[in-house]
Write a protein that holds these residues in place. Structure first.
Motif, PDB file in Angstrom:
ATOM      1  N   LEU A  31       0.878  -1.056  -0.180  1.00 37.53           N
ATOM      2  CA  LEU A  31      -0.115   0.106   0.031  1.00 37.53           C
ATOM      3  C   LEU A  31       0.814   1.158  -0.162  1.00 37.53           C
ATOM      4  O   LEU A  31       0.473   2.116  -0.681  1.00 37.53           O
ATOM      5  N   GLN A  32       1.906   1.126   0.911  1.00 32.50           N
ATOM      6  CA  GLN A  32       2.791   2.502   0.797  1.00 32.50           C
ATOM      7  C   GLN A  32       3.373   2.656  -0.442  1.00 32.50           C
ATOM      8  O   GLN A  32       3.717   3.697  -1.085  1.00 32.50           O
ATOM      9  N   LEU A  69      -0.038   0.574 -11.996  1.00 33.73           N
ATOM     10  CA  LEU A  69       1.316   1.668 -11.767  1.00 33.73           C
ATOM     11  C   LEU A  69       0.767   2.876 -11.662  1.00 33.73           C
ATOM     12  O   LEU A  69       1.284   3.645 -11.421  1.00 33.73           O
ATOM     13  N   ASN A  70      -0.666   3.006 -11.760  1.00 37.72           N
ATOM     14  CA  ASN A  70      -1.156   4.493 -11.699  1.00 37.72           C
ATOM     15  C   ASN A  70      -2.273   4.818 -11.338  1.00 37.72           C
ATOM     16  O   ASN A  70      -3.250   3.654 -11.217  1.00 37.72           O
ATOM     17  N   ARG A  71      -2.628   6.075 -10.655  1.00 39.11           N
ATOM     18  CA  ARG A  71      -4.010   6.356 -10.347  1.00 39.11           C
ATOM     19  C   ARG A  71      -4.679   7.139 -11.240  1.00 39.11           C
ATOM     20  O   ARG A  71      -3.927   8.237 -11.779  1.00 39.11           O
ATOM     21  N   ILE A  72      -5.951   7.109 -11.623  1.00 35.96           N
ATOM     22  CA  ILE A  72      -6.612   7.857 -12.672  1.00 35.96           C
ATOM     23  C   ILE A  72      -7.570   8.836 -11.891  1.00 35.96           C
ATOM     24  O   ILE A  72      -8.740   8.416 -11.224  1.00 35.96           O
ATOM     25  N   PRO A  90       4.492   5.478  -6.770  1.00 42.92           N
ATOM     26  CA  PRO A  90       6.043   5.814  -6.538  1.00 42.92           C
ATOM     27  C   PRO A  90       6.879   4.505  -7.198  1.00 42.92           C
ATOM     28  O   PRO A  90       8.086   4.673  -7.279  1.00 42.92           O
ATOM     29  N   LEU A  91       6.073   3.259  -6.958  1.00 40.18           N
ATOM     30  CA  LEU A  91       6.864   2.099  -7.804  1.00 40.18           C
ATOM     31  C   LEU A  91       7.005   2.157  -9.136  1.00 40.18           C
ATOM     32  O   LEU A  91       7.871   1.127  -9.543  1.00 40.18           O
ATOM     33  N   LEU A  92       6.437   3.094  -9.823  1.00 37.72           N
ATOM     34  CA  LEU A  92       6.756   3.136 -11.244  1.00 37.72           C
ATOM     35  C   LEU A  92       8.247   3.179 -11.683  1.00 37.72           C
ATOM     36  O   LEU A  92       8.821   4.086 -11.015  1.00 37.72           O
ATOM     37  N   ILE A  93       8.836   2.435 -12.595  1.00 40.41           N
ATOM     38  CA  ILE A  93      10.229   2.262 -12.959  1.00 40.41           C
ATOM     39  C   ILE A  93      10.211   2.239 -14.525  1.00 40.41           C
ATOM     40  O   ILE A  93       9.514   1.705 -15.088  1.00 40.41           O
TER      41      ILE A  93
END
Length: 556
Positions: A31-32, A69-72, A90-93
């Protein structure tokens, strides 16, 4: 009008947090990774500038959806015009490269006539008023295909597969001078200091910031965790051979700098390694073998090595359709994050949500139908046969539509080594998680079948002993039991990747998972053969328990 300042008062709001699901293992950590606090008044200001309106014209702002990977967010103006803001977790790379590349990919493919939302504004860094990376884009109307996917009739399947094959034909017909990922030249210059390889014969009159180019490949395995720190080649690729080698060279670089003994990440599989840590040198050796063999995998037919682009993860949830006209129409194809330009023989393959390759009927490409005596079957069996028929029809008609409307892709699909080349390439490029068996098994297959795969008379530069082959075969087959156990547990408890469950199902699934653990440990305790040490390792490696944070970090 929405008061953006009031939305900032609750930092525990669902606007900043992941609320769609929970995780049975390491829930707090997962969740973090998906929590992203941003400056809502700043985002409103950006929207107003991008849409040439007043902030007071924004009358609604709400979370629309959450992906992997994203919030819309859906933004509504007083004119009833709607757009979306997509903000990455934050986890997107690799974050800046991924955002910049996706925006450019969408812009480039829209110019080619593909049904892709328009981008109004974006930032690949958090240095802006919203204090976050973002993409503002057109709101794609219609419904997710996933909402109706399981209820499609055969005529709808035929229509949809025809449309999809035509979209993919347009996509895969675009020629590229090199491989990698697409960027705007100005963005790539800012990110890497160079302008990449120009795309098309773009007119000199086109502003520099609007010119497209090919730059580094944004595929996740090339950047995951500490790999992002490596000074390794990630493209652009000049030919198919360099693509085949890049992932293995990257992983060798990682092992040389950060490699250390570790237990397999998948705790289901640890039993078959006697719960012992595995050496990175074993995987490094197999990567070396792969690098010696891989150049021979480049097809003799140059058309199979031609660079093309495909959707990076086509699913029924990122295709938007309309049924207003009484028939299904594809309106938009979404989510182009991590798209890469690769050789055809590495891109060709059925989307996961369409393929049914393990089914014997689908393998034979027989026109599917309900079994004889269907009407006499019990209702439960009829439901199962209908679902099996639907899966077979989707597989069958996708193949037929591709053969008719997308000859490029069909050529890749029927290439005899298509599946094997993609598989060994993926295993060699993958992040090391304490195992090397998948790569080793594919290498053995290649060496054993060398004369069939490599027809130019070149001798195989790698050999395996009978003992090595037997040991690999024994381990590989034993691990199928682990995969079966994993599928059974997932089916019983009802979780997905990373132990994800819907938020409403979390408490029940968590309790059931712990009950299964209790039963498993009781069975071990009742077994007179089980030692205290064996009991302890089973308890310590239960797959639905939290993994220690330090251990989690080791796999990055």
């Amino acid at each position: 009008m929405v008061e953006p300042e009031s939305l900032m008062m609750d930092l525990g709001s669902e606007l900043f947090n992941y609320t769609t699901g929970r995780f049975l293992a390491n829930d707090a950590h997962r969740l973090q990774e998906r929590r992203r606090v941003f400056n809502i008044p700043g985002l409103f200001s950006i929207v107003a500038k991008a849409m040439n309106c007043d902030i007071r014209q924004i009358i609604d702002f709400r979370k629309l959806a959450e992906g992997g990977l994203n919030r819309i967010f859906l933004i509504t103006l007083d004119t009833k015009f709607q757009l979306v803001a997509r903000i990455p977790y934050p986890l997107l790379i690799p974050k800046a490269y991924a955002v910049a590349s996706e925006v450019a990919t969408m812009g480039f493919l829209r110019l080619k006539g593909l049904p892709i939302p328009k981008v109004y504004d974006y930032s690949s860094t958090y240095n802006n008023e919203a204090e976050t990376e973002y993409i503002l884009m057109e709101y794609a109307k219609g419904n997710d295909l996933s909402q109706i996917w399981s209820d499609l009739k055969e005529d709808e399947i035929i229509s949809l597969m025809d449309q999809l094959a035509k979209v993919e034909s347009t996509l895969m017909s675009i020629s590229f001078p090199a491989g990698g990922s697409i960027y705007y030249a100005s963005d790539l210059k800012e990110l890497s200091g160079n302008e990449g390889i120009p795309l098309d014969d773009q007119a000199e009159s086109i502003a520099f910031e609007k010119r497209f180019c090919i730059g580094p490949d944004v595929s996740v395995p090339l950047w995951y965790g500490r790999r992002e720190q490596l000074n390794v080649f990630r493209g652009p690729y000049e030919d198919a051979k360099s693509v085949l080698l890049v992932g293995a060279n990257k992983e060798l670089g990682y092992l040389n700098q950060f490699g250390a003994p570790r237990a397999p990440y998948e705790r289901f599989r640890r039993e078959y390694y006697n719960y012992e840590q595995q050496l990175p040198s074993d995987h490094a050796r197999n990567l070396d073998y792969y690098l010696r063999l891989a150049p021979s995998l480049v097809p003799d037919d140059a058309s199979l090595s031609a660079f093309c682009i495909r959707h990076p993860d086509l699913t029924d949830s990122n295709i938007r359709v309309s049924t207003d006209s009484g028939s299904l129409q594809i309106l938009s194809v979404l989510d182009w994050q991590h798209a890469a330009v690769l050789p055809l023989f590495l891109h060709a393959g059925m989307p996961q949500f369409i393929q049914n390759e393990e089914d014997e009927v689908s393998q034979k490409m027989i026109k599917p139908k309900l079994p004889d005596g269907f009407d006499e079957l019990p209702e439960e069996d009829q439901d199962r046969e209908r679902e099996l028929l639907r899966r077979r029809l989707v597989h069958y008609h996708y193949t037929m539509s591709t053969a008719t409307h997308n000859r490029i892709h069909h050529k890749g699909l029927v290439y005899p080594l298509n599946s094997f080349c993609r598989r060994i390439f993926i295993h060699a490029s993958a992040i090391w998680e304490g195992e090397t068996i998948k790569l080793l098994y594919a290498l053995i297959e290649l060496v054993v079948d060398w004369e069939r795969v490599v027809t130019d008379g070149t001798s195989c530069p790698v050999m395996f002993t009978v003992e090595e082959v037997d040991a690999a075969e024994k381990l590989y087959q034993a691990l199928t039991n682990a995969e079966m156990g994993k599928r059974l547990l997932r089916g019983h408890v009802g979780y997905g990747e990373e132990t994800w469950v819907p938020a409403t199902h979390y408490e029940a699934a968590k309790a059931f998972g712990q009950e299964l653990k209790r039963r498993t440990l009781k069975a071990c305790a009742d077994d007179e053969v089980t030692t205290e040490e064996q009991y302890a390792v089973v308890e310590a490696n239960w797959p639905l328990d939290d993994m220690d944070e330090e251990e989690l970090e080791e796999y990055k």
